[in-house]
Write a protein that holds these residues in place. Structure first.
Motif, PDB file in Angstrom:
ATOM      1  N   ILE A 187       0.868  -1.178   0.000  1.00 15.99           N
ATOM      2  CA  ILE A 187       0.000   0.000   0.000  1.00 15.99           C
ATOM      3  C   ILE A 187       0.901   1.223   0.000  1.00 15.99           C
ATOM      4  O   ILE A 187       1.849   1.308   0.796  1.00 15.99           O
ATOM      5  N   VAL A 188       0.629   2.165  -0.881  1.00 12.55           N
ATOM      6  CA  VAL A 188       1.459   3.376  -0.965  1.00 12.55           C
ATOM      7  C   VAL A 188       0.588   4.608  -0.787  1.00 12.55           C
ATOM      8  O   VAL A 188      -0.452   4.743  -1.440  1.00 12.55           O
ATOM      9  N   LYS A 189       1.005   5.487   0.125  1.00 16.40           N
ATOM     10  CA  LYS A 189       0.387   6.809   0.266  1.00 16.40           C
ATOM     11  C   LYS A 189       1.376   7.845  -0.256  1.00 16.40           C
ATOM     12  O   LYS A 189       2.566   7.809   0.063  1.00 16.40           O
ATOM     13  N   ILE A 190       0.864   8.766  -1.057  1.00 20.88           N
ATOM     14  CA  ILE A 190       1.714   9.728  -1.742  1.00 20.88           C
ATOM     15  C   ILE A 190       0.886  10.989  -1.979  1.00 20.88           C
ATOM     16  O   ILE A 190      -0.345  10.924  -2.055  1.00 20.88           O
ATOM     17  N   ASN A 191       1.519  12.152  -2.067  1.00 21.83           N
ATOM     18  CA  ASN A 191       0.744  13.332  -2.445  1.00 21.83           C
ATOM     19  C   ASN A 191       0.882  13.574  -3.947  1.00 21.83           C
ATOM     20  O   ASN A 191       1.731  12.971  -4.611  1.00 21.83           O
ATOM     21  N   GLU A 192       0.050  14.440  -4.481  1.00 22.51           N
ATOM     22  CA  GLU A 192      -0.011  14.595  -5.931  1.00 22.51           C
ATOM     23  C   GLU A 192       1.284  15.152  -6.515  1.00 22.51           C
ATOM     24  O   GLU A 192       1.673  14.796  -7.635  1.00 22.51           O
ATOM     25  N   GLU A 193       1.997  15.990  -5.744  1.00 24.52           N
ATOM     26  CA  GLU A 193       3.276  16.517  -6.228  1.00 24.52           C
ATOM     27  C   GLU A 193       4.327  15.412  -6.280  1.00 24.52           C
ATOM     28  O   GLU A 193       5.137  15.352  -7.212  1.00 24.52           O
ATOM     29  N   LEU A 201      10.711  10.599 -12.772  1.00 23.48           N
ATOM     30  CA  LEU A 201      11.920   9.840 -12.436  1.00 23.48           C
ATOM     31  C   LEU A 201      11.860   8.399 -12.943  1.00 23.48           C
ATOM     32  O   LEU A 201      12.854   7.858 -13.441  1.00 23.48           O
ATOM     33  N   LEU A 202      10.690   7.775 -12.814  1.00 27.48           N
ATOM     34  CA  LEU A 202      10.557   6.355 -13.172  1.00 27.48           C
ATOM     35  C   LEU A 202       9.939   6.141 -14.554  1.00 27.48           C
ATOM     36  O   LEU A 202       9.676   5.009 -14.941  1.00 27.48           O
ATOM     37  N   LYS A 203       9.691   7.268 -15.264  1.00 27.39           N
ATOM     38  CA  LYS A 203       9.138   7.203 -16.622  1.00 27.39           C
ATOM     39  C   LYS A 203       7.838   6.388 -16.669  1.00 27.39           C
ATOM     40  O   LYS A 203       7.681   5.462 -17.474  1.00 27.39           O
ATOM     41  N   LEU A 204       6.908   6.764 -15.801  1.00 21.40           N
ATOM     42  CA  LEU A 204       5.605   6.098 -15.790  1.00 21.40           C
ATOM     43  C   LEU A 204       4.822   6.478 -17.038  1.00 21.40           C
ATOM     44  O   LEU A 204       4.945   7.584 -17.558  1.00 21.40           O
ATOM     45  N   THR A 205       4.021   5.561 -17.509  1.00 21.47           N
ATOM     46  CA  THR A 205       3.256   5.791 -18.736  1.00 21.47           C
ATOM     47  C   THR A 205       2.012   6.625 -18.465  1.00 21.47           C
ATOM     48  O   THR A 205       1.511   6.686 -17.348  1.00 21.47           O
ATOM     49  N   LEU A 214      -2.052   4.251 -12.131  1.00 13.77           N
ATOM     50  CA  LEU A 214      -2.246   2.892 -12.650  1.00 13.77           C
ATOM     51  C   LEU A 214      -0.923   2.287 -13.097  1.00 13.77           C
ATOM     52  O   LEU A 214      -0.668   1.095 -12.889  1.00 13.77           O
ATOM     53  N   SER A 215      -0.082   3.108 -13.704  1.00 16.97           N
ATOM     54  CA  SER A 215       1.227   2.632 -14.139  1.00 16.97           C
ATOM     55  C   SER A 215       2.095   2.245 -12.946  1.00 16.97           C
ATOM     56  O   SER A 215       2.803   1.218 -12.981  1.00 16.97           O
ATOM     57  N   LEU A 216       2.033   3.043 -11.872  1.00 17.19           N
ATOM     58  CA  LEU A 216       2.807   2.750 -10.662  1.00 17.19           C
ATOM     59  C   LEU A 216       2.345   1.435 -10.027  1.00 17.19           C
ATOM     60  O   LEU A 216       3.169   0.609  -9.616  1.00 17.19           O
ATOM     61  N   ILE A 217       1.042   1.242  -9.947  1.00 16.99           N
ATOM     62  CA  ILE A 217       0.491   0.008  -9.379  1.00 16.99           C
ATOM     63  C   ILE A 217       0.955  -1.205 -10.179  1.00 16.99           C
ATOM     64  O   ILE A 217       1.394  -2.214  -9.611  1.00 16.99           O
ATOM     65  N   ALA A 218       0.870  -1.103 -11.510  1.00 14.23           N
ATOM     66  CA  ALA A 218       1.264  -2.231 -12.365  1.00 14.23           C
ATOM     67  C   ALA A 218       2.766  -2.500 -12.296  1.00 14.23           C
ATOM     68  O   ALA A 218       3.199  -3.658 -12.226  1.00 14.23           O
ATOM     69  N   LYS A 219       3.545  -1.440 -12.282  1.00 11.78           N
ATOM     70  CA  LYS A 219       5.003  -1.573 -12.309  1.00 11.78           C
ATOM     71  C   LYS A 219       5.545  -2.231 -11.042  1.00 11.78           C
ATOM     72  O   LYS A 219       6.500  -3.012 -11.083  1.00 11.78           O
ATOM     73  N   PHE A 220       4.899  -1.933  -9.892  1.00 10.58           N
ATOM     74  CA  PHE A 220       5.417  -2.420  -8.613  1.00 10.58           C
ATOM     75  C   PHE A 220       4.461  -3.393  -7.922  1.00 10.58           C
ATOM     76  O   PHE A 220       4.661  -3.719  -6.754  1.00 10.58           O
ATOM     77  N   TRP A 235      -7.787  10.637  -3.360  1.00 10.59           N
ATOM     78  CA  TRP A 235      -8.353   9.556  -4.159  1.00 10.59           C
ATOM     79  C   TRP A 235      -7.496   8.310  -4.012  1.00 10.59           C
ATOM     80  O   TRP A 235      -6.374   8.362  -3.544  1.00 10.59           O
ATOM     81  N   MET A 236      -8.093   7.189  -4.394  1.00 14.95           N
ATOM     82  CA  MET A 236      -7.425   5.910  -4.231  1.00 14.95           C
ATOM     83  C   MET A 236      -7.707   5.032  -5.433  1.00 14.95           C
ATOM     84  O   MET A 236      -8.806   5.049  -5.994  1.00 14.95           O
ATOM     85  N   LEU A 237      -6.697   4.274  -5.841  1.00 18.80           N
ATOM     86  CA  LEU A 237      -6.845   3.302  -6.912  1.00 18.80           C
ATOM     87  C   LEU A 237      -6.504   1.919  -6.374  1.00 18.80           C
ATOM     88  O   LEU A 237      -5.514   1.755  -5.651  1.00 18.80           O
ATOM     89  N   SER A 238      -7.323   0.926  -6.725  1.00 16.22           N
ATOM     90  CA  SER A 238      -7.034  -0.450  -6.342  1.00 16.22           C
ATOM     91  C   SER A 238      -6.237  -1.133  -7.450  1.00 16.22           C
ATOM     92  O   SER A 238      -6.094  -0.602  -8.557  1.00 16.22           O
ATOM     93  N   LYS A 239      -5.750  -2.308  -7.139  1.00 14.53           N
ATOM     94  CA  LYS A 239      -4.999  -3.090  -8.117  1.00 14.53           C
ATOM     95  C   LYS A 239      -5.843  -3.393  -9.346  1.00 14.53           C
ATOM     96  O   LYS A 239      -5.335  -3.518 -10.468  1.00 14.53           O
ATOM     97  N   GLU A 240      -7.160  -3.521  -9.129  1.00 15.50           N
ATOM     98  CA  GLU A 240      -8.074  -3.820 -10.232  1.00 15.50           C
ATOM     99  C   GLU A 240      -8.479  -2.584 -11.012  1.00 15.50           C
ATOM    100  O   GLU A 240      -9.256  -2.667 -11.969  1.00 15.50           O
ATOM    101  N   GLY A 241      -7.963  -1.409 -10.626  1.00 10.91           N
ATOM    102  CA  GLY A 241      -8.270  -0.175 -11.335  1.00 10.91           C
ATOM    103  C   GLY A 241      -9.505   0.550 -10.824  1.00 10.91           C
ATOM    104  O   GLY A 241      -9.920   1.555 -11.406  1.00 10.91           O
TER     105      GLY A 241
END
Length: 321
Positions: A187-193, A201-205, A214-220, A235-241
């Motif tokens: 589980i990751v908590k992060i702010n929008e910035e 940095l990680l070249k997310l799509t 969604l890219s971060l969830i899939a990548k890790f 807001w929150m995103l689940s693994k299932e989107g």
């Protein structure tokens, strides 16, 4: 991870079981010209969890100095478990020097502090003895090699869900620390910035914040991603989107400062995940609590009375439109 079958309604008192949460990281004090304020994200989160009737255990390291005595006295006053607090005979308890001028202030996070040298052997003994229901960690305490090794031990010793609170503090992070943190998280908590910075940095799509999430969830291979947006909500995103979102809450002109609001938000999210609240319920409660913290000075209230409306469920209202 967050199941509907045990979800609480917002109008009811949030009843919580007692869970053990292990929190790894920095214990530090903000040093103002006239006073020292105890803190550090793990310490703030642990304070809130203790007030919510949970069993937080801090895995950290202090110096053998007066600040350590202050921390231990504060923990004793609150009834907190101090079995994970190590003592360093060489380095000082963590400090952040606050430089103030007429218009603003600047924070200087000092290097080579006790929390940079958390001992992995001691961590192993403490972690194996408690077997926590959830573990929490961030990025700042990973700047030191010894503490990075201790974090590896900490995370290897438990199969519990792993809650990463990114908390990037310039200049004490790099792509390597961010990547290794995400690889170990559920589980990751992060702010929008921070999400925007990490996307670069990680070249997310993708182009939008949701695309990056969604890219971060899939990548890790994350279970879920929680994104805070300050006064605009969260807001929150689940693994299932699946997406859950709440708008901001009206402070009614009571803003004092935003120090520690994110730590309060994290504490309520940890409780919500452990208690299987619905995503919308969790985000709403976390946002209301964080907004209330913005109405006081500092990251943690001086009195336990602050928590009573939240423990009784009376503090939860409706998001602003």
């Amino acid at each position: 991870m967050i199941q509907k079958k045990h979800a609480s309604d917002l109008s009811t008192k949030p009843k919580a079981s007692k869970h053990t949460i292990a929190l790894f990281g920095e214990m530090l004090a903000d040093i103002f010209p006239d006073r020292a304020v105890l803190g550090g994200a793990p310490y703030n989160v642990a304070n809130h969890l203790q007030a919510f009737g949970q069993h937080p255990v801090l895995i950290t390291r202090t110096g053998n100095d007066p600040l350590r005595d202050e921390f231990l006295a504060d923990m004793a006053r609150l009834g907190m478990d101090d079995s994970g607090v190590q003592c360093d005979q060489i380095r000082p308890t963590g400090q952040v020097i606050v430089h103030m001028d007429e218009n603003n202030h600047r924070f200087e996070i000092l290097p080579e502090q006790a929390y940079d040298h958390i001992h992995s052997g001691v961590v192993h003994l403490v972690t194996m003895a408690m077997q926590p229901d959830m573990v929490y960690y961030g990025t700042l305490a990973q700047r030191g090699v010894e503490s990075r090794l201790a974090l590896d031990t900490f995370l290897s010793d438990t199969k519990s869900p792993r809650f990463l609170d990114i908390n990037l503090r310039h200049p004490w992070y790099d792509k390597h620390i961010i990547r290794r943190s995400l690889l170990r998280a559920n589980i990751v908590k992060i702010n929008e910035e921070e999400l925007k910075l990490i996307a670069g940095l990680l070249k997310l799509t993708g182009f939008s914040a949701k695309d990056h999430g969604l890219s971060l969830i899939a990548k890790f291979d994350l279970t879920c991603l929680i994104v805070t947006c300050g006064s605009d909500g969260a807001w929150m995103l689940s693994k299932e989107g699946k997406e859950a979102r709440v708008s901001g809450f009206n402070l009614n002109g009571s803003l004092v400062d935003t120090v520690g609001a994110g730590d309060g938000f994290a504490a309520v999210c940890i409780l919500g995940i452990l208690e299987n609240w619905l995503p919308e319920v969790m985000l709403t409660r976390a946002s209301v609590f964080a907004a209330a913290l913005c109405g006081i000075r500092g990251a943690v209230p001086n009195s336990s009375d602050f928590y009573l409306p939240f423990l009784e469920g009376e503090a939860y209202g409706k998001p602003t439109e």
